[in-house]
Design a protein around this motif. Structure first.
Motif, mmCIF file in Angstrom:
data_model
loop_
_atom_site.group_PDB
_atom_site.id
_atom_site.type_symbol
_atom_site.label_atom_id
_atom_site.label_comp_id
_atom_site.label_asym_id
_atom_site.label_seq_id
_atom_site.Cartn_x
_atom_site.Cartn_y
_atom_site.Cartn_z
ATOM 1 N N ASN A 39 -151.394 27.412 -28.703
ATOM 2 C CA ASN A 39 -151.004 26.017 -28.573
ATOM 3 C C ASN A 39 -152.192 25.113 -28.856
ATOM 4 O OD1 ASN A 39 -149.734 23.614 -27.923
ATOM 5 N ND2 ASN A 39 -149.952 23.896 -25.715
ATOM 6 N N PHE A 40 -152.099 24.339 -29.935
ATOM 7 C CA PHE A 40 -153.120 23.340 -30.239
ATOM 8 C C PHE A 40 -152.799 22.104 -29.402
ATOM 9 C CE2 PHE A 40 -153.237 26.170 -33.829
ATOM 10 C CZ PHE A 40 -154.575 26.229 -34.177
ATOM 11 N N LYS B 285 -154.315 13.310 -35.406
ATOM 12 C CA LYS B 285 -153.064 13.956 -35.015
ATOM 13 C C LYS B 285 -152.178 14.189 -36.224
ATOM 14 C CE LYS B 285 -148.972 13.432 -32.085
ATOM 15 N NZ LYS B 285 -148.282 12.620 -31.055
ATOM 16 N N ILE C 236 -153.572 17.075 -38.240
ATOM 17 C CA ILE C 236 -153.339 18.371 -37.588
ATOM 18 C C ILE C 236 -151.885 18.791 -37.754
ATOM 19 C CG2 ILE C 236 -153.311 19.561 -35.369
ATOM 20 C CD1 ILE C 236 -155.677 17.734 -34.534
ATOM 21 N N GLN C 237 -150.972 17.844 -37.533
ATOM 22 C CA GLN C 237 -149.564 18.184 -37.650
ATOM 23 C C GLN C 237 -149.190 18.549 -39.078
ATOM 24 O OE1 GLN C 237 -147.874 14.635 -35.880
ATOM 25 N NE2 GLN C 237 -147.508 15.707 -33.936
ATOM 26 N N LEU D 119 -150.397 22.159 -39.484
ATOM 27 C CA LEU D 119 -149.668 23.141 -38.679
ATOM 28 C C LEU D 119 -148.175 23.143 -38.968
ATOM 29 C CD1 LEU D 119 -151.374 22.680 -35.182
ATOM 30 C CD2 LEU D 119 -151.916 24.357 -36.943
ATOM 31 N N LEU E 278 -144.851 25.647 -37.384
ATOM 32 C CA LEU E 278 -144.198 25.188 -36.155
ATOM 33 C C LEU E 278 -142.708 25.483 -36.198
ATOM 34 C CD1 LEU E 278 -146.024 21.745 -35.726
ATOM 35 C CD2 LEU E 278 -146.492 23.892 -34.529
ATOM 36 N N ILE F 114 -159.459 22.109 -38.212
ATOM 37 C CA ILE F 114 -159.098 21.022 -37.305
ATOM 38 C C ILE F 114 -160.357 20.493 -36.648
ATOM 39 C CG2 ILE F 114 -157.800 20.423 -35.231
ATOM 40 C CD1 ILE F 114 -155.806 22.595 -36.016
ATOM 41 N N GLN G 127 -147.839 26.400 -31.491
ATOM 42 C CA GLN G 127 -147.324 25.185 -30.897
ATOM 43 C C GLN G 127 -148.357 24.079 -31.074
ATOM 44 O OE1 GLN G 127 -146.526 26.252 -26.808
ATOM 45 N NE2 GLN G 127 -144.403 26.788 -27.253
ATOM 46 N N SER G 128 -147.904 22.823 -30.982
ATOM 47 C CA SER G 128 -148.807 21.681 -31.087
ATOM 48 C C SER G 128 -148.416 20.645 -30.048
ATOM 49 C CB SER G 128 -148.737 21.068 -32.487
ATOM 50 O OG SER G 128 -149.559 19.920 -32.576
ATOM 51 N N ASP G 129 -149.296 20.403 -29.120
ATOM 52 C CA ASP G 129 -149.053 19.433 -28.045
ATOM 53 C C ASP G 129 -150.290 18.555 -27.923
ATOM 54 O OD1 ASP G 129 -148.062 18.064 -25.900
ATOM 55 O OD2 ASP G 129 -148.439 19.659 -24.432
ATOM 56 N N LEU G 130 -150.460 17.653 -28.898
ATOM 57 C CA LEU G 130 -151.674 16.846 -29.008
ATOM 58 C C LEU G 130 -151.571 15.580 -28.175
ATOM 59 C CD1 LEU G 130 -152.073 17.194 -32.860
ATOM 60 C CD2 LEU G 130 -153.330 18.463 -31.111
#
Length: 799
Positions: A610-611, A621, A624-625, A628, A632, A643, A656-659
């Protein structure tokens, strides 16, 4: 007749006078009585003999004696302890020298310098001793030579044990015992085994153990027992084994004595030990050689501080402010295949029952002894070893803990291992639970020349028990032992039986590393053959594998969550994974601006990466998205992304990505400035301009630019707009997305010097960009029939 009678009288008077002179010039003197009815005894002289209930003068039969040995005085005894108390409630103060004599004949043990012996009562109580001088036990005598004893088949006799410096021994319990050592207390060396008759197939005798510097031994419990060591306590060396003859066997060398030892055949509890001095174990005795029949085994080193029980050990409070050092194991004999001895532990707690409710604080050094040549292993720095449960232990290290080195030579033939720095080891059916270990200092595993280097910190449950409720906090350094055969782990938690593990929390704000120059070890290693739940590693420091390319974290377990705020890396010599999951349902959360240098790899199912970086800009952001995005999809993937300037690679993980986007000025400065700079307002404050481009940090923050890279212009554009209602001024400028703690207003003035005042305006356009919006505001007052006027945008940081 008269002359004969007169002569007899004169001889009698002369004999009495000589006896009195001997007492006055070098013996013990009774100077009064104590409140309890015992004798007050003072020793003064350089040739004092023993003192007990059977000597003249004698200690009282009812106890309450008070004995003082004056400075410069020396007391020695042969065949009996130099000072021997056998009653309760006595007091000893020693400023002189107490020496136990060596064994007088073959097989005689060395004499104790000072003893408190309870052989009849259920409780030994009220004993107080202060040693500010010397108390040395005598050496044990060696065994007889087989050639002189044909009735024994030519076998060599066994040696005898060394005497203790100071010993408290009870057939019952201890209650209210206080000992303070400000001087020196040393155990005598163990006697060597006798040589066999070389003309026969006879065996050499075994060596005997060295004496203990300070020894407590009982069958019952310890209650209100206090020992403070401000001086030196040293164990005697173990005795050597005797040579075997022809096809006979060589004798075994024996173990060195402990510096400070506590022994109990039932249960050991209720003890306070404070070590402000040194406690050193004696070296092991060497094995006896035999050309054809096989050599003996060399002795182990004694522990610096040793607790041993055949039952339970509980309620101990231990503080080490100076040094506790295990003795070295004796060298083996390679050409005759005589094994070397293991190094003694710095501080060892060992039993066959349970170990519980122990508080140990190390502010000094605890060092395991080195293994002997052709030996097995170095000793641990601090060890809890039990066949039963180990629970409710609080250990705080603010000093140095070092495992002993394995064999110096020929270690490769036996795969000898370095000692662990700190170890908890439970075998059989025992569990390890409710452990709180805090390391604020340095813990290092022992060096290995060819086997496995010792781990810095090891929790190992080898039987069917479990590992539960562990809190491990490292703010110092934990480094595995190094060398070529195999390096030690920084920290290893292992449940190799079926019991599994649960509720494990490891927090690192310091430095955890595997040893260098070998393979097979990790910075942190978590292993479980059973079930696992609620396992967490939180890293805010540095975790690294050894420089042979070992993983920073290796986990053969299910359900581990890693919260990484710091740095995790593989070793430096070859490419390898930085994090390895060999199990299911494991997760890595990359938080703050943490880094992982090396592959993140999984071989099980449902493992996630998880990033979850915090304080990224909207532009970051978005970038990064974008990188990724292809991964995802909820499926395991292998890939890479660069990154925030760091390249991350992964294999077989769900991404996962939860920035978290930057929302405040205080968060915004963190990626750009060091901790020191963040606390310096002249560099990172809102009004500072570290890149000297004319835009202070507040304007750089508002505009979404880099405060450490010069920006050629502010981006503010002022234009005239002609509308049906008149002519108006518009201001167009960049504004970073996601910021929450700023506001702006348009100001006007007729001069550039002063007179600036707010004027009404409204936003008329906002064009969203990549992290930065382009905003246009309109001044609501028309400029028709207005002379020269200046406009500016004022940005404010809200409190």
């Amino acid at each position: 007749m008269d002359s004969k009678k007169t002569a007899i009288v004169i001889v009698g008077i002369l004999s009495f006078a000589l006896s009195g002179m001997e007492t006055a010039h070098g013996q013990w003197t009774i100077t009064g009585t104590t409140v309890g009815g015992g004798n007050v005894v003072v020793g003064d002289g350089s040739t004092l003999g023993p003192l007990s209930q059977t000597t003249q003068p004698a200690l009282s039969s009812g106890g309450f004696d008070s004995v003082t040995l004056n400075p410069g005085s020396v007391a020695t005894a042969s065949g009996m302890d130099t000072i021997a108390f056998s009653t309760p409630n006595n007091t000893l103060v020693n400023y002189g020298t107490l020496l136990g004599a060596g064994g007088a004949n073959y097989g005689d043990p060395g004499v104790n310098a000072l003893s408190f012996i309870n052989s009849v009562s259920s409780v030994m109580s009220g004993e107080t001793a202060t040693n500010s001088g010397v108390a040395n036990g005598g050496n044990g005598s060696s065994g007889y030579a087989g050639i002189y004893d044909p009735n024994n088949g030519g076998n060599g006799g066994n040696g005898a044990s060394g005497g203790n410096g100071m010993v408290f021994s009870s057939v019952g319990s201890f209650n209210g015992i206080s000992l303070t050592n400000n001087g020196t207390a040393a155990g005598g060396g163990g006697g060597g085994g006798g040589t066999s008759d070389y003309r026969t197939n006879s065996n050499g005798g075994d060596g005997a153990s060295g004496g203990t510097g300070i020894m407590f031994s009982s069958i019952g419990s310890f209650d209100s027992v206090s020992l403070t060591n401000n001086g030196a306590a040293a164990g005697g060396a173990g005795g050597w084994g005797g040579y075997g003859g022809n096809s006979g066997h060589g004798g075994n060398g024996s173990i060195g004595g402990s510096g400070i030892g506590f022994s109990n055949s039932a249960s050991l509890s209720g003890l306070l030990l404070t070590n402000n001095g040194s406690a050193t174990g004696g070296h092991g005795g060497e094995a006896g050689a035999a050309i054809f029949g096989g050599s003996g085994t060399s002795g182990n080193g004694g522990s610096g501080i040793d607790f041993h029980s055949n039952g339970n050990i509980s309620n101990l409070f231990l503080i080490n402010n100076c040094s506790a050092t295990g003795g070295d194991g004796a060298d083996g004999i390679y050409v005759l295949y005589a094994l070397g001895g293991k190094g003694g532990m710095g501080i060892g707690i060992t039993n066959t029952g349970s170990i519980s409710n122990i508080s140990l604080e190390n502010n000094g050094s605890a060092t395991g002894g080195n293994g002997g040549d052709f030996g097995i292993a170095g000793g641990g720095g601090i060890g809890f070893n039990s066949t039963g449960n180990i629970s409710d232990i609080t250990l705080t290290n603010s000093g140095f803990v070092i495992g002993g080195q394995d064999a110096k030579v020929f270690a490769d033939l036996l795969s000898a291992n370095g000692g662990n720095g700190i170890e908890f080891s439970s075998s059989a059916n025992g569990s390890i639970s409710r452990i709180r270990l805090t390391n604020n200092g340095s813990v290092v595993g022992g060096l290995s020349l060819a086997g496995q280097g010792g781990s810095a910190i090891s929790l190992n449950c080898a039987g069917s028990g479990s590992v539960n409720d562990i809190i491990l906090i490292n703010s110092g350094t934990a480094t595995g032992g190094r060398w070529s055969g195999g390096t030690g782990n920084g920290i290893v938690i292992n449940s190799s039986g079926s019991g599994g593990m649960s509720n494990i929390s490891l927090t690192n704000t310091g430095d955890i590393a595997a040893g260098d120059n070998g393979g097979g070890a990790a910075g942190i290693c978590v292993l479980s053959n059973g079930s696992a739940s609620n396992l967490t590693i939180t890293n805010k420091g540095i975790i690294s594998g050894g420089d042979s390319g070992n993983a920073g974290i290796y986990a053969a377990v299910n359900g581990l969550t890693i919260h990484n705020h710091g740095s995790i890396s593989t070793g430096s010599w070859m490419s390898a994974a930085a994090i390895v999951f060999d199990g299911d349902n494991n997760t890595v959360n990359l938080l703050d601006h943490s880094t992982v240098s090396g592959l993140i790899q999984a071989t099980g199912t449902n493992n996630m990466l998880n990033f979850a970086f915090s304080d990224v800009t909207v532009a970051q952001k978005s970038d990064i998205q974008n990188q990724l995005g292809p991964y995802l999809n909820g499926l395991p993937s292998s890939g890479s992304a660069t990154i925030l300037g760091v390249n991350y690679t992964w294999d077989s993980l769900i991404i996962q990505s939860d920035l978290s986007v930057i929302g405040t000025f205080s968060n915004w400065i963190r990626p750009y400035f060091t901790l020191e700079q963040q606390h310096n307002q002249s560099i990172s404050g809102p009004e500072a301009d570290p890149d000297s481009d004319g835009l202070n940090n507040l304007l750089e923050y508002f505009s979404g630019t880099n405060p450490m890279q010069s920006t050629p212009q502010s981006g503010l554009i002022i234009c005239k707009s002609v509308e049906s209602g008149g002519s108006f001024i518009t201001l167009t400028f960049p504004q970073a997305q996601g910021i929450t703690d700023t506001s702006y207003t348009v100001q006007t003035s007729d001069t550039l010097d002063d007179g600036w005042a707010d004027t009404a305006s409204q936003e008329v356009s906002r064009i969203q960009g990549n992290g930065v919006d382009t905003v246009t505001v309109k001044v609501l007052t028309p400029i028709d029939n207005v002379g020269r006027r200046f406009y500016r945008l004022k940005v404010m940081l809200n409190n």
